[in-house]
Design an enzyme around this catalytic site. Structure first.
Site, short mmCIF file in Angstrom:
data_model
loop_
_atom_site.label_atom_id
_atom_site.label_comp_id
_atom_site.label_asym_id
_atom_site.label_seq_id
_atom_site.Cartn_x
_atom_site.Cartn_y
_atom_site.Cartn_z
N TRP A 85 -2.47 0.83 -4.62
CA TRP A 85 -2.16 -0.57 -4.19
C TRP A 85 -0.99 -1.00 -5.42
CZ3 TRP A 85 -7.26 -3.36 -2.99
CH2 TRP A 85 -7.70 -2.95 -1.82
N LYS A 99 0.66 -1.20 -0.10
CA LYS A 99 -0.10 0.17 0.14
C LYS A 99 0.85 1.27 0.00
CE LYS A 99 -3.08 -2.94 2.13
NZ LYS A 99 -2.49 -4.14 2.85
#
Ligand code: ADP
Length: 540
Positions: free
Chosen positions: A439, A434
């Site tokens: 992501w 993250k």
């Protein structure tokens, strides 16, 4: 329609009645041994009888610590067909976890390979429920052991009743097997398989749009029988009268290549690390692999480079699938649709590197931050599944509430799904990187790196970052011929055109080896610690 129960005795009885001449080829410490299904079925009845005589009752758990061989196969049927529960124990777990799961499952009897006896001797003082140990050995006499009371598998069979009848009133929903996850996080969690689940999962393995296992196959499960029942292959193979090749203990890539060639194996199954090893062997040796119609690969993402090396370089069809201990395991499989066969190889490779489409019998959904995701191959969400071979809980474990919600199993895997329904595993929720609210898929970076000619293995992990929260770092093992010759810059130049700039790893670290779990997957938890230490040293 009739409500006949879906229980396991029908599977072994079918092999006994209709395929008595078909073979189980088993590699043991004595070399290759061949048995007909007639012999296997008879020995299975005898083992069931012996277990009853030792006091095993319905619902009792019987543990196995064993490699892939004919005796383990006999246990696979004798235990559940007599009403007991087959608990396959992962021999590569730590001694602490081994004693934990034996106590947690409350195993009454253990069947142990002779070379694995020391594993149990180490923890025997901690075992609370075991009343008998049976040693599976090729030798006439038992090895020296402190285990007690101890029995010789073959001697038990000599005295057993070959006419033992399996009970005909087993409940299809009764437990038949159990298996603990390999503890990538925390203590292993137990999953119980019902007769019904095993029968229906086996049927699914026989569908021609999945693995299509059939009587004509010569199947070699390399995936251990102590890991998700060798993906259910032994159950399906016996039911269908498929010839089975069991590779036995301590096999090497060379041995696997030889077995495939000599026994004319048509389908084999294992995790990517096994296939990386085999590829290396095929590159160096001269083997006839023409019998293979499928190398089934799952447990971790199959890198594109590996798929194309099998298919393009060696002419061996590759089959990518996904599942988990909780799902028996098959969930999705990458078989192309008829109209996709016309695509270019590159396009097909993109599809084959995805894990595939849902197998008939199951339901799935992909849940993102705002409900179900779009089928655009981009939006990510957690995969949830349900169906008759999906567990509904963990065995006596508080984790149940986390993973099983509203009648669905939340897999903990982050995926995308495209317009054709192909699922791609992006990462495990806990391995996803993250970075600055976005992501990054560690799996995508790994696969890209592993497609480079100099790279043997690559794993990418997150390291904490002050500004971005987490950043990726790549760990690379170079092939022997490239060691000391391939520089970081070359790998960066290779990655750059394939990814957005912020996806590129902050560092590439060369290692001799990537730590692996007990079933050969990258052990990211340990790798993260290693990387952290290396980075701290560099800063100092
Ligand atoms: P453990 O959970 O102990 O590692 P499992 O064998 O049950 O043991 O692992 C299941 C997990 O493995 C899945 O949740 C998924 O993260 C991963 N996995 C399985 N097959 C694939 C695949 N083809 N591609 C990517 N990941 C996979």
């Amino acid at each position: 329609m009739m409500q006949t129960p879906l229980t396991m005795p029908q599977m072994i009885k079918r092999a006994e009645k209709f395929f008595p001449k078909k073979q189980v080829i088993s590699r043991t410490s004595k070399g290759i041994q061949r048995f007909t299904y007639k012999e296997i079925a008879l020995r299975t009845r005898k083992l069931a009888d012996s277990l009853q005589k030792l006091g095993v009752k319905r619902g009792d758990k019987v543990g196995t610590l064993a490699w892939n061989h004919h005796r383990h196969l006999e246990a696979y049927f004798a235990i559940p067909c007599s009403g007991a529960v087959l608990h396959t124990i992962n021999i590569r777990l730590s001694p602490h976890h081994i004693s934990f799961i034996i106590n947690h499952a409350e195993d009454k009897v253990l069947l142990i390979d002779s070379d694995l006896v020391p594993l149990i001797e180490k923890v025997q003082a901690e075992l609370k429920t075991v009343q008998a140990y049976i040693i599976m050995t090729d030798e006439k006499e038992l090895p020296e052991t402190t285990l007690s009371p101890v029995y010789h598998y073959e001697k038990l069979l000599l005295d057993a009743d070959a006419n033992y009848e399996y009970p005909d009133d087993l409940d299809e929903n009764a437990p038949a097997g159990m298996c603990y996850t390999s503890a990538t996080t925390g203590n292993p969690k137990g999953v119980v398989y019902s007769h019904r689940g095993i029968v229906l999962h086996s049927m699914a393995l026989g569908l021609s749009d999945t693995t299509g296992v059939s009587e004509k196959d010569i199947a070699m499960p390399v995936v251990p029988m102590f890991h998700v029942n060798a993906w259910g292959l032994p159950f399906a193979a016996v039911w269908f009268g498929t010839t089975l090749v069991m590779p036995g203990p301590y096999f090497t890539p060379k041995l696997l290549a030889e077995l495939i060639e000599q026994e004319k194996v048509t389908i084999t199954a294992g995790v990517p690390t096994i296939w990386l090893g085999l590829l290396k062997e095929l590159d160096e040796g001269n083997y006839d692999m023409s019998s293979l119609r499928a190398v089934l690969c799952g447990g971790a993402a199959a890198p594109k480079g590996m798929i194309s090396a099998f298919e393009q370089k060696h002419g061996i069809p590759f089959m990518h699938a996904y599942g988990m201990t909780e799902t028996s395991p098959i969930v999705v499989i990458s078989t192309l649709k008829s109209y996709q066969e016309e695509l270019s190889y590159e396009e097909k490779l993109d599809l084959k590197a995805k894990q595939g489409i849902l197998v008939p019998g199951l339901e799935m959904k992909v849940v993102g931050q705002n409900g179900e995701v779009k089928r655009d191959g981009k939006e990510m969400g957690e995969l949830a599944v349900r169906g008759p071979w999906i567990a509904s809980e963990y065995y006596k474990d508080e984790w149940t509430n986390e993973a099983f919600r509203d009648g669905w199993l939340y897999t903990g895997d982050v995926v995308t799904i495209d317009e054709e329904g192909f699922v791609k595993i992006v990462d495990r929720t806990k391995d996803l990187i993250k970075s600055g609210g976005e992501w990054i898929s560690s799996v995508d970076l790994e696969n890209a790196l592993m497609a480079h000619e100099a790279v043997f293995e690559a794993a990418v992990v997150a390291v904490p970052h002050e500004r971005w929260q987490e950043r990726p770092v790549a760990c690379v093992v170079l092939k022997d011929a490239f060691k000391g010759k391939t520089a970081k810059e070359e790998l960066y130049n290779y990655l750059q055109p394939q990814f957005a700039k912020w996806w590129l790893p902050d560092d590439i670290i060369f290692l001799e080896e990537i730590p692996k779990t007990s079933v050969g997957k990258f052990l990211k938890r340990e790798l993260r610690e290693q990387v952290q230490k290396i980075i701290c040293k560099k800063i100092k």
